[in-house]
Design a protein around this motif. Structure first.
Motif, PDB file in Angstrom:
ATOM      1  N   LYS A  31       1.243  -1.261   0.410  1.00 14.05           N
ATOM      2  CA  LYS A  31      -0.043  -0.027  -0.123  1.00 14.05           C
ATOM      3  C   LYS A  31       0.774   1.122   0.370  1.00 14.05           C
ATOM      4  O   LYS A  31       0.696   1.846  -0.638  1.00 14.05           O
ATOM      5  N   ARG A  35       0.817   4.039  -2.998  1.00 21.53           N
ATOM      6  CA  ARG A  35       0.069   5.354  -2.569  1.00 21.53           C
ATOM      7  C   ARG A  35       1.725   6.623  -2.844  1.00 21.53           C
ATOM      8  O   ARG A  35       1.820   7.709  -3.419  1.00 21.53           O
ATOM      9  N   GLY A  73      -5.328  -4.958  -6.316  1.00 19.39           N
ATOM     10  CA  GLY A  73      -6.344  -4.625  -5.580  1.00 19.39           C
ATOM     11  C   GLY A  73      -6.327  -3.823  -4.404  1.00 19.39           C
ATOM     12  O   GLY A  73      -6.601  -2.476  -4.459  1.00 19.39           O
ATOM     13  N   LEU A  74      -5.030  -3.589  -4.220  1.00 25.39           N
ATOM     14  CA  LEU A  74      -4.206  -2.817  -3.405  1.00 25.39           C
ATOM     15  C   LEU A  74      -4.693  -0.955  -4.433  1.00 25.39           C
ATOM     16  O   LEU A  74      -4.494   0.017  -3.247  1.00 25.39           O
ATOM     17  N   ASP A  76      -6.216  -0.563  -7.005  1.00 24.10           N
ATOM     18  CA  ASP A  76      -7.632   0.456  -6.795  1.00 24.10           C
ATOM     19  C   ASP A  76      -7.492   0.922  -6.039  1.00 24.10           C
ATOM     20  O   ASP A  76      -8.641   2.018  -5.726  1.00 24.10           O
ATOM     21  N   GLU A  77      -7.973   0.796  -4.624  1.00 22.85           N
ATOM     22  CA  GLU A  77      -7.476   1.395  -2.850  1.00 22.85           C
ATOM     23  C   GLU A  77      -7.394   2.477  -2.907  1.00 22.85           C
ATOM     24  O   GLU A  77      -7.453   3.576  -2.915  1.00 22.85           O
ATOM     25  N   ALA A  78      -5.333   2.791  -3.451  1.00 26.71           N
ATOM     26  CA  ALA A  78      -4.651   3.611  -3.519  1.00 26.71           C
ATOM     27  C   ALA A  78      -4.719   4.886  -4.076  1.00 26.71           C
ATOM     28  O   ALA A  78      -4.740   6.047  -4.845  1.00 26.71           O
ATOM     29  N   GLY A  79      -5.950   4.478  -5.350  1.00 24.16           N
ATOM     30  CA  GLY A  79      -6.214   5.117  -6.411  1.00 24.16           C
ATOM     31  C   GLY A  79      -5.242   5.443  -7.761  1.00 24.16           C
ATOM     32  O   GLY A  79      -4.874   6.324  -8.215  1.00 24.16           O
ATOM     33  N   GLU A 404      -3.011   3.260  10.249  1.00 26.04           N
ATOM     34  CA  GLU A 404      -2.649   2.559   9.814  1.00 26.04           C
ATOM     35  C   GLU A 404      -2.312   3.716   8.408  1.00 26.04           C
ATOM     36  O   GLU A 404      -1.198   3.109   7.811  1.00 26.04           O
ATOM     37  N   ASP A 405      -2.720   4.770   8.451  1.00 24.71           N
ATOM     38  CA  ASP A 405      -2.123   5.959   8.111  1.00 24.71           C
ATOM     39  C   ASP A 405      -0.935   6.509   7.898  1.00 24.71           C
ATOM     40  O   ASP A 405       0.086   6.575   7.762  1.00 24.71           O
TER      41      ASP A 405
END
Length: 428
Positions: A31, A35, A73-74, A76-79, A404-405
């Motif tokens: 992630k 990101r 999938g990650l 997609d979550e991260a844009g 998590e951030d």
């Protein structure tokens, strides 16, 4: 793989550009890399090793298609658009089965490389440098090259069946041990330029013998030792003068750059110098999971101070208990006892903890830790005490006070020198 081919063309044309590869299977580390690529620009090159991911599941329990699905999938979550995600396979060869005889180990390696390519991995590091059962202790360039070409036949057939872009290849017989050195660092030597040229020629001849001339045109990188390494507690820093002759030797090889492994813990200046000196592909793995562990240890300590021992996730104790219960992944690497072993288990630069994150009780403890942090956020003064860079980012409005951030932010601090050294922003 057009992005890699274009980048190498730019590098060979004189631009000091490169690409860094995050070789890690932990979702939080992935992630962070995704990101970081979204915000810093360029591609995210994510690689799995043959020990992490193979047709038998590796230590992560993932096969190549499962790892692909996890990463995408990650993304997609991260844009991060999927066309900016590049998948690579690292040390693909008989390493996971080297205790078997060479014939059986190579059969299994052939299944693995085909599975990687079928799953969409297109940067393929073919590594047959390790001895298997029945082999002499050290293998010749000719044997390594022959085995490499044999595996390349399988990857090419798998690509033709699967369709899509053709894979690009990394070769090399002077391959650092995954996860850090076990030999004395004072014996570390830069690859001799003549040895590098001999490796290239041995592989070229093997590819020709196997009718792989077209694949040879897609061999883009050679793994060598530029004089960088780390062990449990020490780092050998890059010294450009020592690698000057090696660096110059690649200039006579069209379409090739060097791939530098074990660049973990190098300084920002050293990383930039490596890229400038034609080590245009920088690999990082344990350095990323070391940062992951640092951040989780900090959150664990914040939780203990804020919520008390009875309510905390006790992540550190859970991880150490898991490591002691199953010493498989660290026993050959750590020799300490008592307090010394405690330090090695937690703080070794080789970061053998990375093998234990998928363990059920450890993964549950991480989830509990982040959930407790988010449900009852601590005072910023505690964040400042244990994660000062994250504190500054929160104060600036650039980071949310979420467990998590904070972990992802800390890992990105490790990746920033890589993206700057590679100057990926200039590609967008």
């Amino acid at each position: 793989m057009k992005a890699i081919l274009d980048l190498i063309e730019r590098h060979r044309a004189g631009e000091p550009v490169g690409i860094y590869s995050v070789c890690c299977a932990h979702p939080l580390a992935i992630k962070a890399a995704l990101r970081h690529a979204r915000e810093a620009g360029g591609q995210a090159l994510i690689e799995a090793t043959s020990n992490q991911v193979n047709q038998e599941g590796g230590y992560t329990g993932l096969r190549p298609d499962g790892f692909r699905d996890l990463v995408m999938g990650l993304a997609d979550e991260a844009g991060l658009p999927r066309d900016r995600v590049l998948l690579g396979g690292d040390h693909l060869g008989p390493n996971a089965w080297r205790a078997m005889d060479a014939g059986e180990a190579m059969k299994r390696a052939a299944v693995m490389v085909a599975d990687y390519v079928t799953a969409g991995f297109r940067k393929i590091h073919l590594d047959c440098s390790m001895s298997c059962g029945g082999d002499p202790r050290g293998l010749s360039d000719a044997v390594i090259a022959e085995r490499t070409a044999t595996l390349c036949e399988r990857t090419e057939a798998a690509w033709k069946d699967a369709g899509g872009e053709p894979p690009v290849y990394i070769i090399g017989s002077e391959v650092p041990v995954p996860g850090g050195a076990q030999e004395a660092l004072d014996e570390l030597a830069v690859t001799d330029p003549d040895a590098a040229r001999a490796t290239i020629e041995a592989h070229r001849q093997a590819f020709v013998r196997h009718g792989l001339e077209a694949a040879w045109e897609r061999v883009v990188g050679l793994v060598v030792q530029p004089g960088v390494e780390f062990d449990n507690h020490h780092v050998v820093d890059y010294v450009p003068a020592k690698a000057e002759k090696l660096s110059a030797s690649i200039e006579g090889q069209p379409h090739l750059v060097f791939e530098a492994h074990s660049t973990d813990y190098q300084s920002a200046a050293a990383l930039a110098a490596l890229v400038r000196d034609h080590f245009a592909i920088l690999k990082v793995g344990p350095g990323v999971t070391f940062a992951l562990r640092e951040a989780l240890w900090a959150l664990d300590r914040i939780g203990q101070e804020w919520q008390g021992d009875d309510r905390s996730a006790s992540l550190r104790d859970t991880v150490l208990a898991a490591m002691r219960d199953d010493p498989t992944y660290w026993k050959p690497y750590y020799e300490g006892r008592g307090a010394e072993l405690d330090l090695q288990l937690q703080y070794s630069l080789s970061d053998r903890i990375r093998y234990y994150w998928p363990t059920g009780r450890v993964a549950r403890a991480v989830r509990r830790l982040c959930a407790a942090f988010d449900a009852d956020p601590p005072p910023l003064a505690l964040v400042s005490q244990y994660m000062p860079a994250a504190y500054e980012a929160i104060r600036a409005g650039a980071l949310a006070l979420k467990g998590e951030d904070l972990v992802i932010h800390h890992i990105r601090e490790t990746l920033t020198p890589y993206s700057r050294a590679c100057d990926q922003r200039s590609t967008h």
